[in-house]
Design a protein around this motif. Structure first.
Motif, PDB file in Angstrom:
ATOM      1  N   PHE A 302       0.854  -1.183   0.000  1.00 35.79           N
ATOM      2  CA  PHE A 302       0.000   0.000   0.000  1.00 35.79           C
ATOM      3  C   PHE A 302       0.893   1.238   0.000  1.00 35.79           C
ATOM      4  N   LYS A 303       0.519   2.200  -0.809  1.00 35.59           N
ATOM      5  CA  LYS A 303       1.324   3.418  -0.885  1.00 35.59           C
ATOM      6  C   LYS A 303       1.095   4.274   0.353  1.00 35.59           C
ATOM      7  N   GLU A 304       2.069   5.092   0.653  1.00 35.62           N
ATOM      8  CA  GLU A 304       1.980   5.943   1.835  1.00 35.62           C
ATOM      9  C   GLU A 304       0.810   6.905   1.691  1.00 35.62           C
ATOM     10  N   PRO A 305      -0.086   6.971   2.690  1.00 33.39           N
ATOM     11  CA  PRO A 305      -1.227   7.892   2.597  1.00 33.39           C
ATOM     12  C   PRO A 305      -0.766   9.339   2.504  1.00 33.39           C
ATOM     13  N   ALA A 414      -5.872  12.179  -7.366  1.00 34.02           N
ATOM     14  CA  ALA A 414      -5.162  10.928  -7.130  1.00 34.02           C
ATOM     15  C   ALA A 414      -3.656  11.088  -7.235  1.00 34.02           C
ATOM     16  N   LYS A 415      -3.207  12.120  -7.956  1.00 31.42           N
ATOM     17  CA  LYS A 415      -1.774  12.349  -8.151  1.00 31.42           C
ATOM     18  C   LYS A 415      -1.075  11.090  -8.669  1.00 31.42           C
ATOM     19  N   GLN A 416      -1.754  10.421  -9.611  1.00 30.71           N
ATOM     20  CA  GLN A 416      -1.238   9.186 -10.173  1.00 30.71           C
ATOM     21  C   GLN A 416      -1.215   9.305 -11.689  1.00 30.71           C
ATOM     22  N   PRO A 417      -0.259   8.655 -12.375  1.00 29.62           N
ATOM     23  CA  PRO A 417      -0.284   8.630 -13.840  1.00 29.62           C
ATOM     24  C   PRO A 417      -1.585   7.983 -14.318  1.00 29.62           C
ATOM     25  N   SER A 418      -2.214   8.552 -15.342  1.00 26.30           N
ATOM     26  CA  SER A 418      -3.512   8.039 -15.783  1.00 26.30           C
ATOM     27  C   SER A 418      -3.512   7.654 -17.259  1.00 26.30           C
ATOM     28  N   ARG A 419      -2.343   7.644 -17.915  1.00 25.55           N
ATOM     29  CA  ARG A 419      -2.300   7.190 -19.307  1.00 25.55           C
ATOM     30  C   ARG A 419      -2.602   5.693 -19.349  1.00 25.55           C
ATOM     31  N   GLU A 420      -3.154   5.242 -20.472  1.00 25.09           N
ATOM     32  CA  GLU A 420      -3.545   3.841 -20.581  1.00 25.09           C
ATOM     33  C   GLU A 420      -2.357   2.911 -20.379  1.00 25.09           C
ATOM     34  N   GLN A 421      -1.199   3.269 -20.931  1.00 23.49           N
ATOM     35  CA  GLN A 421      -0.034   2.413 -20.779  1.00 23.49           C
ATOM     36  C   GLN A 421       0.411   2.338 -19.319  1.00 23.49           C
ATOM     37  N   ASP A 422       0.304   3.470 -18.606  1.00 23.99           N
ATOM     38  CA  ASP A 422       0.645   3.465 -17.181  1.00 23.99           C
ATOM     39  C   ASP A 422      -0.304   2.552 -16.398  1.00 23.99           C
ATOM     40  N   VAL A 458      -5.467   0.042  -3.697  1.00 22.71           N
ATOM     41  CA  VAL A 458      -4.091   0.529  -3.541  1.00 22.71           C
ATOM     42  C   VAL A 458      -3.877   1.795  -4.358  1.00 22.71           C
ATOM     43  N   TRP A 459      -4.453   1.835  -5.564  1.00 22.39           N
ATOM     44  CA  TRP A 459      -4.241   2.982  -6.459  1.00 22.39           C
ATOM     45  C   TRP A 459      -4.791   4.274  -5.864  1.00 22.39           C
TER      46      TRP A 459
END
Length: 681
Positions: A302-305, A414-422, A458-459
């Protein structure tokens, strides 16, 4: 006995067993383990006659009676008791013989049939069936309800009771604990320990396997290996075996390298050609030892909150339940006053139907409280694993579509990459590779769905995890990966599970949900297990007394025999008191007394500062307990957010100090006990 000799078994083009040999002796309790898809269910199908071997010899005694849990959902208007009673195939057969004998008016056949009925246990068959039903968690009032009136999980419990009702020499159980809560699981363990026949169990519950099995069969890469002992013993033996294999492999590689070096150096020299050729043949004849190929274990973290509000939640005088289609509320839990702090690990205990899922769903915001308040800390981010994965998954969509939709819903927060490949790469870390990212969720196994839900949780980088039976479809390796990930998680965990190994390894605090309330459970899982057995015994005794009272008050109305109680545990007498060893010869009395006094004085000098420190710790612990009680009372009141945060901060600081003081208290107490033991009389 059951024997497999060079047996090959295929499912389609896949070879699940490749020339395997094994023996299962009468009366053995066998745990069948292996990864999902390894072939465990295929071997069960071979044992039950649904599949036939593609090669080799398979033998099972023709006289053995077999029982297994039917996997179909029963659809019948029969009562629960009648449905389970039909599982006694021997009794049903004799009853048919009696009907035929009476129809032909054959007196001798009728007499034999009545004798056979007695031998088949007809006199207490209803009681035995009802004991099984009650043991698996049903109420007395449900014994005569139609099977169709129960939900799917409860109907599968009836299928299990029906299988246990069947007199058998071989019992096959495929994941029997999936639909059980802890109290039913504890009862089932006790029942299976008394089973006298041969039993083969597929389960991903480590403690369940440890409790009921004495042999382990592992299916791995087409091989079937037998180990003496339960699952924990298997792990120990397997580790030793792998360590030995790796050492032998390394030693052989070293020897092969030495031979090859000699060959390369001297094969061109005439004077050494003969020796070189000899080493070539030696190398060719050598039986190669394979390296230990570590399986691709599933691991994640799990990523750091992003933040950790404290407290996470403050529940004040709340009522939880549901509202029906007509708008009528039904309260399941009332007067709930609890707080959830940052970093807590809470295990939620209680029988099915008592409100555990209602509590979790309300905290997860999928249900609204019927009364009171649930105050959330600022920045609370909940990751919710529903008991039924399809509550959050869409069967027609694939994993990639789920992740794309999730990324759009959360957006930049979310501060997460959202490209399909990611997103494809991210799904790959949860073993969704290649075409699996485009496979419809509805066609996936339970374990694959569970992994997808975990990936989505997790994401989102939650700081509060609400997990409602997350292990139902996970294999042992994935359960261990989940436990490791939860132990490394910096946020708060609230866990509902019948997996005792997971609860033990993750949870530090326990809440009890039952009889309409939520409160702390002061004890560990062993205490809870003892409580469940005592409570089960009390309920069965109460049911028996109620039945006797009903029969006494309505003598004209025939009723079924009262449910029998579970066989009492054997009474174990304490071992005889052993005679203490003789004391060594006494020294001179006066000198001995002087030495004893001197030793006591030295110990007293050492103990004095420790006792003083212990008194100070006791006083401080009492003060911290009073402060904690005061803060918890304040948190049940309507307070400004800043004051709630301050109370949570003080609770966390007090908890940390309490833990440190308690550890020091234990150290000092142990030291004083050692001094007391060493002190001369």
């Amino acid at each position: 006995m059951i024997t497999l000799k060079n047996v090959t078994l295929r499912r389609g083009a896949k070879v699940v067993l490749d020339s395997v040999s094994a023996t299962i002796n009468p009366g053995e309790s066998v745990g069948l383990v292996g990864r999902n898809g390894a072939g465990k269910s295929s071997l069960f199908a071979l044992l039950s006659g649904k599949l036939h071997e593609d090669g080799g010899d398979f033998h099972i005694p023709s006289s053995w009676r077999m029982a297994e849990v039917a996997q179909n959902m029963p659809e019948t208007t029969q009562s629960a008791t009648e449905f389970v009673l039909e599982g006694d195939t021997r009794l049903a057969e004799v009853q048919q013989q009696l009907v035929a004998a009476e129809a032909s008016d054959d007196g001798m056949a009728i007499a034999h049939a009545y004798s056979d009925l007695h031998d088949a246990g007809a006199h207490d068959a209803v009681a035995r069936a009802q004991a099984l039903i009650l043991g698996l968690g049903f109420r007395v009032s449900e014994l005569d309800q139609p099977v169709n009136s129960f939900s799917g999980g409860w109907r599968m419990r009836l299928q299990l009771a029906r299988a246990l009702m069947c007199p058998s020499d071989l019992l096959l159980l495929d994941e029997p604990t999936n639909h059980l809560d802890l109290d039913a699981l504890v009862w089932l363990e006790a029942w299976l320990k008394r089973y006298a026949g041969t039993m083969i169990v597929i389960s991903h519950d480590r403690e369940f396997l440890d409790a009921i099995t004495n042999v382990t069969l592992q299916i791995q890469q087409g091989e079937l290996n037998r180990y003496g002992g339960n699952y924990s013993k298997f792990e120990e033996l397997r580790a030793q075996q792998l360590e030995l294999q790796q050492a032998s492999f390394a030693k052989q590689q070293e020897k092969m390298a030495h031979l090859q070096k000699f060959i390369d150096r001297f094969k061109a020299k005439a004077s050494k050609a003969k020796q070189a050729q000899s080493r070539v043949k030696q190398l060719e004849r050598m039986e190669k030892i394979g390296p230990v190929l570590a399986e691709a274990d599933f691991t994640f973290e799990f990523k750091e909150p992003a933040n950790l509000p404290n407290p996470m939640l403050a529940i004040s005088d709340a009522s939880f339940g549901y509202v029906d289609e007509e708008g009528v509320p039904t309260t399941i839990l009332a007067g709930v006053n609890r707080s959830v702090l940052a970093g807590q690990r809470i295990g939620i205990l209680g029988a099915n139907g008592q409100g555990k899922s209602t509590l979790v769903k309300t905290i997860a915001r999928t249900m609204k409280p019927l009364g009171g308040s649930v105050t959330e800390g600022k920045g609370l981010n909940i990751g919710y694993f529903a008991q039924q994965e399809l509550d959050v998954l869409r069967p027609s969509e694939n994993p990639l579509e789920h992740m794309i939709r999730l990324a759009k819903e959360l957006g930049a927060d979310a501060k997460q990459p959202s490209r399909e490949q990611d997103l494809r790469s991210y799904l790959g870390t949860f073993n969704f590779t290649g075409d699996m990212v485009k496979q419809a969720v509805g066609t996936m196994s339970g374990g694959e769905k569970a992994r997808l839900v975990l990936a989505m949780i997790v994401w989102q980088r939650p700081n509060l995890l609400l997990l409602d039976e997350p292990t139902n479809h996970l294999d042992l390796a994935t359960r261990e990966a989940l436990a490791m990930a939860l132990n490394d998680f910096d946020g708060t965990v609230m866990l509902v599970s019948h997996d005792r190994s997971l609860l033990r390894s993750v949870c530090e605090d326990f809440w009890m949900v039952g009889r309409g309330v939520v409160g702390p459970f002061d004890g560990d899982l062993d205490d809870y297990q003892r409580y469940l057995l005592e409570e089960s015994k009390r309920l069965r005794e109460q049911a028996r007394l109620d039945e006797v009272a009903a029969r006494s008050s309505g003598a004209d109305t025939p009723s079924a025999p009262a449910p029998v109680q579970e066989k009492a545990a054997e009474t174990v007498s304490p071992p005889a008191m052993q005679t203490p060893p003789a004391a060594p010869a006494a020294r001179d009395g006066k000198e001995q007394r002087r030495l004893d006094a001197q030793a006591r004085q030295q110990l007293a000098d050492k103990a004095r500062p420790l006792k003083k420190e212990l008194e100070q710790i006791d006083k401080r612990l009492a003060a911290l307990a009073a402060e904690r009680a005061d803060l918890e009372i304040r948190l049940t009141q309507a307070l400004p957010p800043a004051e709630i945060a301050e109370c949570g901060k003080r609770l966390k600081q007090g908890g940390d100090e309490t833990q440190a003081l308690e550890e020091r208290w234990l150290e000092i107490s142990a030291a004083l006990e050692e001094m007391g033991a060493a002190s001369p009389a």
